[in-house]
Design a protein around this motif. Structure first.
Motif, PDB file in Angstrom:
ATOM      1  N   PHE A 355       0.838  -1.185   0.000  1.00  0.00           N
ATOM      2  CA  PHE A 355       0.000   0.000   0.000  1.00  0.00           C
ATOM      3  C   PHE A 355       0.883   1.249   0.000  1.00  0.00           C
ATOM      4  N   PRO A 356       0.392   2.351  -0.548  1.00  0.00           N
ATOM      5  CA  PRO A 356       1.190   3.583  -0.530  1.00  0.00           C
ATOM      6  C   PRO A 356       1.414   4.080   0.899  1.00  0.00           C
ATOM      7  N   ILE A 357       2.595   4.584   1.152  1.00  0.00           N
ATOM      8  CA  ILE A 357       2.942   5.104   2.475  1.00  0.00           C
ATOM      9  C   ILE A 357       3.083   6.621   2.378  1.00  0.00           C
ATOM     10  N   TYR A 358       2.321   7.304   3.188  1.00  0.00           N
ATOM     11  CA  TYR A 358       2.335   8.761   3.180  1.00  0.00           C
ATOM     12  C   TYR A 358       3.638   9.250   3.814  1.00  0.00           C
ATOM     13  N   SER A 359       4.211  10.276   3.237  1.00  0.00           N
ATOM     14  CA  SER A 359       5.504  10.777   3.714  1.00  0.00           C
ATOM     15  C   SER A 359       5.454  11.246   5.167  1.00  0.00           C
ATOM     16  N   LEU A 360       4.309  11.796   5.600  1.00  0.00           N
ATOM     17  CA  LEU A 360       4.191  12.240   6.993  1.00  0.00           C
ATOM     18  C   LEU A 360       4.364  11.077   7.968  1.00  0.00           C
ATOM     19  N   THR A 361       3.868   9.903   7.598  1.00  0.00           N
ATOM     20  CA  THR A 361       3.978   8.747   8.478  1.00  0.00           C
ATOM     21  C   THR A 361       5.428   8.305   8.601  1.00  0.00           C
ATOM     22  N   GLU A 362       6.143   8.295   7.501  1.00  0.00           N
ATOM     23  CA  GLU A 362       7.562   7.926   7.554  1.00  0.00           C
ATOM     24  C   GLU A 362       8.337   8.905   8.420  1.00  0.00           C
ATOM     25  N   ARG A 363       8.043  10.191   8.259  1.00  0.00           N
ATOM     26  CA  ARG A 363       8.771  11.193   9.049  1.00  0.00           C
ATOM     27  C   ARG A 363       8.380  11.122  10.528  1.00  0.00           C
ATOM     28  N   ALA A 364       7.119  10.831  10.785  1.00  0.00           N
ATOM     29  CA  ALA A 364       6.684  10.669  12.176  1.00  0.00           C
ATOM     30  C   ALA A 364       7.434   9.522  12.848  1.00  0.00           C
ATOM     31  N   PHE A 365       7.602   8.429  12.119  1.00  0.00           N
ATOM     32  CA  PHE A 365       8.298   7.267  12.686  1.00  0.00           C
ATOM     33  C   PHE A 365       9.774   7.587  12.944  1.00  0.00           C
ATOM     34  N   VAL A 366      10.411   8.244  12.008  1.00  0.00           N
ATOM     35  CA  VAL A 366      11.822   8.621  12.211  1.00  0.00           C
ATOM     36  C   VAL A 366      11.960   9.548  13.415  1.00  0.00           C
ATOM     37  N   TRP A 367      11.006  10.472  13.552  1.00  0.00           N
ATOM     38  CA  TRP A 367      11.052  11.422  14.674  1.00  0.00           C
ATOM     39  C   TRP A 367      10.880  10.726  16.023  1.00  0.00           C
ATOM     40  N   ILE A 368       9.853   9.869  16.143  1.00  0.00           N
ATOM     41  CA  ILE A 368       9.610   9.246  17.448  1.00  0.00           C
ATOM     42  C   ILE A 368      10.708   8.231  17.772  1.00  0.00           C
ATOM     43  N   LYS A 369      11.240   7.580  16.754  1.00  0.00           N
ATOM     44  CA  LYS A 369      12.342   6.632  16.991  1.00  0.00           C
ATOM     45  C   LYS A 369      13.551   7.346  17.569  1.00  0.00           C
ATOM     46  N   ALA A 370      13.865   8.511  17.012  1.00  0.00           N
ATOM     47  CA  ALA A 370      14.994   9.286  17.523  1.00  0.00           C
ATOM     48  C   ALA A 370      14.689   9.844  18.912  1.00  0.00           C
ATOM     49  N   LYS A 371      13.438  10.242  19.126  1.00  0.00           N
ATOM     50  CA  LYS A 371      13.042  10.836  20.405  1.00  0.00           C
ATOM     51  C   LYS A 371      13.245   9.880  21.566  1.00  0.00           C
ATOM     52  N   ILE A 372      12.958   8.612  21.339  1.00  0.00           N
ATOM     53  CA  ILE A 372      13.083   7.643  22.441  1.00  0.00           C
ATOM     54  C   ILE A 372      14.413   6.880  22.373  1.00  0.00           C
ATOM     55  N   GLY A 373      15.262   7.246  21.417  1.00  0.00           N
ATOM     56  CA  GLY A 373      16.598   6.676  21.360  1.00  0.00           C
ATOM     57  C   GLY A 373      16.676   5.253  20.877  1.00  0.00           C
ATOM     58  N   LYS A 374      15.841   4.919  19.929  1.00  0.00           N
ATOM     59  CA  LYS A 374      15.851   3.554  19.382  1.00  0.00           C
ATOM     60  C   LYS A 374      16.919   3.433  18.292  1.00  0.00           C
TER      61      LYS A 374
END
Length: 374
Positions: A355-374
């Motif tokens: 399925f198509p992935i919206y760019s906002l979702t990809e950026r949200a995931f990168v942001w929260i991953k960095a925020k919690i130090g994953k």
């Protein structure tokens, strides 16, 4: 004379309040029962709640059958209500009476954290409802060891009732089972616990979607405090989050709406929903509007409310998919960890089905991953 004091926000007063008071009055042989609605600071209220005068009136209706007096003492004092001041007031007023202060077993464990608990115990005996609660005996022993005071156990095991759930039910136009019929009619006639935007927005949804929105609201409100979010904002955002789901772009309701570029069709309703909330239903809070606007895709730098609504939408009780219990467990302990797991799962789901992935979702995931130090 035995006098039973029963304080609380009663926001709103419900059947278990009355059942506990009745059981305590009978068990203690109290000649008088005084119900004392608390003051609630104005900054903690919303237009959808009931003020002091309305809660007093609702208590008069609810407790009408058990000979209770409804006191405006705490409401007249204003600001935060402290039980030690209330108990000292009634001790001075009824100096020769045997005073009891009624509470549920769930409150006893936190009693040492109350303001000046020893001053409360100098004035009253705690009457605690919840016999059969496995923690009650332990709490009572701890209380005696610390303060040298015993409690009066009330033979009462109530049904679980959530005031926050009742408020959500009322906002969605439902009749809560836990409300006395006369209390319900009073609240409805006065328009209490109602949000002007909710019912018109829900009218745009199919019945099954309205029930989904209701469950999302219950989930969001239940976790609002831990998320550091206003329960009122959580309820309003959740109630309106899908209001654009069935409104076509050609609808007159969306006149003036401009769709962002490259939005996958399943995501578009978050943008139309925010437009409708603002331009058709009068919502002005930017945080609420953004919680609606990004509840499907997420985005970078999401506010706690935005995170909560996305999560509640994905984890509401009717959802069922492999691994959901792990996500729900994370919600109980860490909002950011839960958001990370939700977005990780969402991306994996979309990729697995091409399925198509919206760019906002990809950026949200990168942001929260960095925020919690994953």
């Amino acid at each position: 004379m035995k006098i039973l004091l029963f304080g609380g926000s009663f926001d709103p007063v419900h059947s278990q309040h009355v059942a506990l008071a009745r059981a305590a009055k009978e068990a203690l042989g109290a000649e008088r029962l005084i119900v004392i609605p608390s003051a609630i600071a104005p900054h903690k209220r919303s237009g959808a709640s009931a003020d002091g005068a309305a809660r007093i009136e609702a208590c008069k209706i609810a407790f009408r059958g058990i000979g209770a007096e409804i006191s405006a003492y705490e409401i007249e004092q204003g600001d935060t209500s402290y039980s030690y001041l209330t108990c000292e007031h009634f001790r001075a007023r009824y100096s020769d009476a045997e005073l009891y202060f009624l509470m549920g077993a769930d409150m006893l464990g936190n009693f040492p954290l109350w303001k000046y608990p020893e001053r409360i115990l100098d004035c009253v005996t705690l009457a605690v409802g919840g016999r059969g609660d496995e923690n009650l005996t332990r709490f009572a022993q701890t209380l005696y060891a610390r303060y040298g005071k015993r409690i009066a156990e009330i033979p009462f095991t109530g049904k679980p009732v959530s005031s926050s759930k009742i408020r959500v039910e009322l906002a969605f136009g439902k009749k809560p089972e836990a409300l006395d019929g006369e209390v319900y009619r009073f609240l409805k006639e006065k328009g209490l616990y109602a949000y002007s935007a909710v019912l018109p927005a829900l009218a745009l949804e199919k019945p099954e979607r309205r029930e989904h929105s209701f469950r999302v609201a219950l989930t969001a409100v239940a976790h609002a405090r831990n998320a550091g979010v206003s329960a009122d904002k959580a309820l309003l955002s959740a109630a309106l989050h899908d209001c654009g789901k069935y409104v076509p772009l050609s609808s007159p309701l969306l006149k003036g709406f401009r769709a962002p570029k490259n939005v996958p069709p399943p995501v578009m309703h978050q943008f139309t929903g925010a437009f409708l909330a603002e331009h058709r239903f009068g919502v002005t809070d930017p945080d609420v509007l953004n919680a609606i606007r990004y509840h499907t895709s997420g985005r970078e730098n999401m506010s706690p409310l935005e995170r909560l609504i996305l999560i509640a939408d994905m984890l509401e009780p009717a959802r069922d998919f492999e691994g959901i219990d792990t996500l729900r467990a994370a919600l109980e302990s860490d909002l950011d960890e839960c958001l990370y797991l939700c977005l990780k799962r969402q991306l994996a789901y979309l990729r697995a089905r091409n399925f198509p992935i919206y760019s906002l979702t990809e950026r949200a995931f990168v942001w929260i991953k960095a925020k919690i130090g994953k």
